[in-house]
Design a protein around this motif. Sequence first.
Motif, PDB file in Angstrom:
ATOM      1  N   ALA A   1       2.366  -2.248  -7.072  1.00 40.41           N
ATOM      2  CA  ALA A   1       2.093  -2.598  -5.684  1.00 40.41           C
ATOM      3  C   ALA A   1       1.630  -4.047  -5.549  1.00 40.41           C
ATOM      4  O   ALA A   1       2.028  -4.759  -4.618  1.00 40.41           O
TER       5      ALA A   1
ATOM      6  N   GLY B   1       3.295   5.771   2.485  1.00 37.49           N
ATOM      7  CA  GLY B   1       3.408   6.163   1.092  1.00 37.49           C
ATOM      8  C   GLY B   1       3.208   7.651   0.888  1.00 37.49           C
ATOM      9  O   GLY B   1       3.943   8.289   0.106  1.00 37.49           O
TER      10      GLY B   1
ATOM     11  N   GLY C   1       0.443   1.545   5.644  1.00 36.43           N
ATOM     12  CA  GLY C   1       1.140   1.672   4.375  1.00 36.43           C
ATOM     13  C   GLY C   1       0.734   2.927   3.619  1.00 36.43           C
ATOM     14  O   GLY C   1       1.581   3.604   3.021  1.00 36.43           O
TER      15      GLY C   1
ATOM     16  N   ILE D   1       0.433   4.203  -2.840  1.00 34.38           N
ATOM     17  CA  ILE D   1       0.189   5.622  -2.572  1.00 34.38           C
ATOM     18  C   ILE D   1       1.361   6.478  -3.018  1.00 34.38           C
ATOM     19  O   ILE D   1       1.175   7.600  -3.513  1.00 34.38           O
ATOM     20  N   LEU D   2       2.576   5.981  -2.874  1.00 35.02           N
ATOM     21  CA  LEU D   2       3.736   6.733  -3.354  1.00 35.02           C
ATOM     22  C   LEU D   2       3.624   7.009  -4.854  1.00 35.02           C
ATOM     23  O   LEU D   2       3.838   8.141  -5.309  1.00 35.02           O
TER      24      LEU D   2
ATOM     25  N   LEU E   1       6.369   9.441   2.071  1.00 35.52           N
ATOM     26  CA  LEU E   1       7.448   9.319   1.087  1.00 35.52           C
ATOM     27  C   LEU E   1       7.206  10.234  -0.114  1.00 35.52           C
ATOM     28  O   LEU E   1       8.147  10.807  -0.679  1.00 35.52           O
ATOM     29  N   MET E   2       5.945  10.366  -0.506  1.00 32.18           N
ATOM     30  CA  MET E   2       5.612  11.256  -1.615  1.00 32.18           C
ATOM     31  C   MET E   2       5.939  12.709  -1.265  1.00 32.18           C
ATOM     32  O   MET E   2       6.458  13.465  -2.103  1.00 32.18           O
TER      33      MET E   2
ATOM     34  N   ARG F   1      -6.665   4.238   0.906  1.00 30.81           N
ATOM     35  CA  ARG F   1      -6.033   5.153  -0.033  1.00 30.81           C
ATOM     36  C   ARG F   1      -6.441   6.596   0.245  1.00 30.81           C
ATOM     37  O   ARG F   1      -5.670   7.519   0.005  1.00 30.81           O
TER      38      ARG F   1
ATOM     39  N   GLY G   1       0.605   2.233 -10.667  1.00 29.43           N
ATOM     40  CA  GLY G   1       0.867   2.125  -9.236  1.00 29.43           C
ATOM     41  C   GLY G   1       0.243   0.876  -8.649  1.00 29.43           C
ATOM     42  O   GLY G   1       0.864   0.155  -7.850  1.00 29.43           O
TER      43      GLY G   1
ATOM     44  N   THR H   1       0.829  -1.205   0.000  1.00 29.45           N
ATOM     45  CA  THR H   1       0.000   0.000   0.000  1.00 29.45           C
ATOM     46  C   THR H   1       0.861   1.252   0.000  1.00 29.45           C
ATOM     47  O   THR H   1       0.484   2.274  -0.590  1.00 29.45           O
ATOM     48  N   ALA H   2       2.020   1.189   0.647  1.00 27.74           N
ATOM     49  CA  ALA H   2       2.940   2.333   0.593  1.00 27.74           C
ATOM     50  C   ALA H   2       3.385   2.595  -0.839  1.00 27.74           C
ATOM     51  O   ALA H   2       3.429   3.756  -1.293  1.00 27.74           O
ATOM     52  N   VAL H   3       3.714   1.537  -1.578  1.00 24.14           N
ATOM     53  CA  VAL H   3       4.106   1.701  -2.981  1.00 24.14           C
ATOM     54  C   VAL H   3       2.943   2.259  -3.794  1.00 24.14           C
ATOM     55  O   VAL H   3       3.112   3.161  -4.638  1.00 24.14           O
TER      56      VAL H   3
END
Length: 260
Positions: A54, A98, A94, A18-19, A101-102, A213, A50, A14-16
């Motif tokens: 992910a 994300g 996550g 949203i990033l 990180l963004m 999200r 994305g 989920t981090a990937v």
Amino acid sequence: MTNSDIFIGETIGTAVLILLGGGVVAAITLKNSKARGAGWLAITFGWGFGVLTAVYVASPLSGAHLNPAVTLGIAIINGGWDKVPIYLAGQLLGAMIGATLMIIAYYGQFRSHLTDREVIGDPADLPIEGGHTGKPGPVLGIFSTGPEIRVIWQNLATEIIGTAVLVLAVLTQGLNAAGDGLGTLGGLITALVVVGIGLSLGGPTGYAINPARDLGPRIIHALMPLPNKGGSDWGYAWIPIVGPLAGGALAAGLYDLAFA
């Protein structure tokens, strides 16, 4: 799958998601971004890619639900309710990671966008020294969704319909052999479905179709220590939570009625 595998897989996946998904919106929205103004097609394909990335990252660990509505739909069909809280916790964490990180990736662009003045909307909005008028552009849409026209029943219905399409596609085409998550082909199909939903149904609300999200990045927006970022619109925040969950349950009911 162990509980730790599920939690780690959903957190990373989920981090990937949203990033990359939030990143494409930041890329087309913020000042001094090379992709600024690329438009809606870029957003829909960016989110689709994305999702694809992910899913492939998380699938070996957790089955890559990456979405509470998907988790709910699978639980209704196949059971496994004891693991639902683990999936949801990983997804929300996550999503927040994300979004953070963004911000790091676009920190300079956020600062430029929010501290430089630009003319938007009615020039009488905000008088500024030097003979210019305007105000900093909004950034909440980079983090979470919002309607173009605020009609509660329509906004809710749009999220229900869009998510039902997504979860029905996952249940009919996307599940792995064990039936507890997305496989390799299922990840590709789901990514294409997300692009299709964005192109066809994304216009009214920005197609959250995923409570984590929307909620996770909205929390990060509220915490982001930058000036002039605007409010986080918590009055609307329940719609991209309730609507997708209702859509996931509806899809599971349709699947059970027509396909099971």
